[in-house]
Motif scaffolding. Structure first.
Motif, mmCIF file in Angstrom:
data_model
loop_
_atom_site.group_PDB
_atom_site.id
_atom_site.type_symbol
_atom_site.label_atom_id
_atom_site.label_comp_id
_atom_site.label_asym_id
_atom_site.label_seq_id
_atom_site.Cartn_x
_atom_site.Cartn_y
_atom_site.Cartn_z
ATOM 1 N N GLU A 249 95.167 56.900 17.196
ATOM 2 C CA GLU A 249 94.693 58.247 16.896
ATOM 3 C C GLU A 249 93.671 58.208 15.757
ATOM 4 O OE1 GLU A 249 98.028 60.755 16.075
ATOM 5 O OE2 GLU A 249 98.796 60.621 18.134
ATOM 6 N N GLN A 250 93.977 57.394 14.756
ATOM 7 C CA GLN A 250 93.055 57.241 13.633
ATOM 8 C C GLN A 250 91.723 56.662 14.116
ATOM 9 O OE1 GLN A 250 94.510 54.775 10.457
ATOM 10 N NE2 GLN A 250 92.650 55.002 9.251
ATOM 11 N N LYS A 251 91.796 55.660 14.981
ATOM 12 C CA LYS A 251 90.575 55.068 15.537
ATOM 13 C C LYS A 251 89.794 56.108 16.335
ATOM 14 C CE LYS A 251 91.957 50.231 15.965
ATOM 15 N NZ LYS A 251 92.232 49.128 16.913
ATOM 16 N N ALA A 252 90.498 56.924 17.089
ATOM 17 C CA ALA A 252 89.843 57.953 17.899
ATOM 18 C C ALA A 252 89.134 58.962 16.996
ATOM 19 C CB ALA A 252 90.849 58.644 18.799
ATOM 20 N N ARG A 253 89.788 59.359 15.891
ATOM 21 C CA ARG A 253 89.162 60.292 14.942
ATOM 22 C C ARG A 253 87.917 59.660 14.310
ATOM 23 N NH1 ARG A 253 94.624 61.457 13.629
ATOM 24 N NH2 ARG A 253 94.522 59.981 11.912
ATOM 25 N N GLU A 254 88.033 58.396 13.963
ATOM 26 C CA GLU A 254 86.896 57.675 13.373
ATOM 27 C C GLU A 254 85.729 57.605 14.367
ATOM 28 O OE1 GLU A 254 86.000 53.209 11.744
ATOM 29 O OE2 GLU A 254 88.003 54.034 11.418
ATOM 30 N N TRP A 255 86.036 57.333 15.631
ATOM 31 C CA TRP A 255 85.000 57.274 16.661
ATOM 32 C C TRP A 255 84.344 58.641 16.838
ATOM 33 C CZ3 TRP A 255 87.929 54.106 20.958
ATOM 34 C CH2 TRP A 255 88.025 52.774 20.567
ATOM 35 N N GLU A 256 85.142 59.705 16.750
ATOM 36 C CA GLU A 256 84.589 61.053 16.868
ATOM 37 C C GLU A 256 83.639 61.348 15.711
ATOM 38 O OE1 GLU A 256 87.780 63.862 17.190
ATOM 39 O OE2 GLU A 256 88.390 63.153 19.169
ATOM 40 N N ARG A 257 84.058 60.970 14.480
ATOM 41 C CA ARG A 257 83.191 61.174 13.313
ATOM 42 C C ARG A 257 81.896 60.378 13.469
ATOM 43 N NH1 ARG A 257 88.042 60.791 10.303
ATOM 44 N NH2 ARG A 257 87.599 58.584 9.921
ATOM 45 N N ASN A 258 82.032 59.121 13.888
ATOM 46 C CA ASN A 258 80.855 58.279 14.081
ATOM 47 C C ASN A 258 79.939 58.854 15.159
ATOM 48 O OD1 ASN A 258 81.721 56.518 12.119
ATOM 49 N ND2 ASN A 258 82.540 55.013 13.546
ATOM 50 N N ALA A 259 80.541 59.399 16.201
ATOM 51 C CA ALA A 259 79.750 60.006 17.273
ATOM 52 C C ALA A 259 78.994 61.223 16.745
ATOM 53 C CB ALA A 259 80.651 60.394 18.442
ATOM 54 N N GLN A 260 79.629 62.000 15.858
ATOM 55 C CA GLN A 260 78.958 63.151 15.270
ATOM 56 C C GLN A 260 77.779 62.714 14.398
ATOM 57 O OE1 GLN A 260 82.105 65.172 13.221
ATOM 58 N NE2 GLN A 260 82.859 66.216 15.060
ATOM 59 N N VAL A 261 77.997 61.668 13.607
ATOM 60 C CA VAL A 261 76.926 61.160 12.749
ATOM 61 C C VAL A 261 75.766 60.650 13.601
ATOM 62 C CG1 VAL A 261 76.307 59.324 11.115
ATOM 63 C CG2 VAL A 261 78.424 60.609 10.799
ATOM 64 N N VAL A 262 76.087 59.906 14.634
ATOM 65 C CA VAL A 262 75.052 59.380 15.527
ATOM 66 C C VAL A 262 74.306 60.530 16.197
ATOM 67 C CG1 VAL A 262 74.681 58.098 17.681
ATOM 68 C CG2 VAL A 262 76.151 57.134 15.906
ATOM 69 N N SER A 263 75.023 61.558 16.576
ATOM 70 C CA SER A 263 74.396 62.718 17.203
ATOM 71 C C SER A 263 73.446 63.412 16.223
ATOM 72 C CB SER A 263 75.473 63.690 17.677
ATOM 73 O OG SER A 263 74.892 64.842 18.208
ATOM 74 N N GLN A 264 73.880 63.583 14.980
ATOM 75 C CA GLN A 264 73.029 64.210 13.962
ATOM 76 C C GLN A 264 71.773 63.372 13.725
ATOM 77 O OE1 GLN A 264 75.633 64.546 10.610
ATOM 78 N NE2 GLN A 264 76.486 66.505 11.255
ATOM 79 N N LYS A 265 71.958 62.061 13.586
ATOM 80 C CA LYS A 265 70.820 61.172 13.363
ATOM 81 C C LYS A 265 69.866 61.217 14.549
ATOM 82 C CE LYS A 265 71.420 59.526 9.331
ATOM 83 N NZ LYS A 265 70.438 59.809 8.291
ATOM 84 N N SER A 266 70.428 61.259 15.733
ATOM 85 C CA SER A 266 69.612 61.337 16.937
ATOM 86 C C SER A 266 68.757 62.597 16.916
ATOM 87 C CB SER A 266 70.510 61.316 18.175
ATOM 88 O OG SER A 266 69.763 61.513 19.340
#
Length: 136
Positions: free
Chosen positions: A26-43
């Motif tokens: 679950e922690q990994k999934a939350r981390e992946w979601e945060r990373n996906a948000q950051v990548v989306s913002q950068k994109s």
């Protein structure tokens, strides 16, 4: 029956392992979601920046003239070289700018400068003599 019991024990062990691993996953999934948000913002930022740069290129007319990056870089280098040359020539010009327009006035200025130089030398010698006479 025995194979069913073995199978049931294995399934229970797997279930227990899953229960233990669930918080970590679950922690990994939350981390992946945060990373996906950051990548989306950068994109999004990169898309906006690209649009701005493309707009700037269009406004400059470089596309119409068929200029690519290497050619623009070469032109930029040439402009900087010309700027440096102009700066050097302006400094030389400033030296001439201080001269009077008439040659006879230039000689007068030169004589005035020589007299001023002699006065400064005399003052300097006087100061040195005074400093050494105080030491004695």
């Amino acid at each position: 029956i025995r194979s069913s019991q073995n199978r049931q024990a294995k399934l229970r062990a797997l279930l227990e392992d899953r229960r233990k691993a669930a918080p970590i996953e679950e922690q990994k999934a939350r981390e992946w979601e945060r990373n996906a948000q950051v990548v989306s913002q950068k994109s999004n930022e990169y898309r906006e920046r690209l649009a701005e740069l493309q707009s700037a290129v269009k406004e400059s007319g470089a596309e119409e003239r068929g200029l690519d990056y290497d050619q623009l870089k070469e032109l930029d280098t040439r402009v900087e070289e010309l700027r440096a040359t102009v700066d050097k020539k302006q400094n030389i010009y400033k030296g001439y700018e201080a001269l009077p327009p008439d040659i006879s006035l230039a000689y007068v200025k030169l004589e005035e400068a020589k007299i001023k130089l002699e006065q400064l030398r005399a003052e300097c010698e006087h100061a040195v003599d005074a400093a050494f006479s105080m030491r004695k």
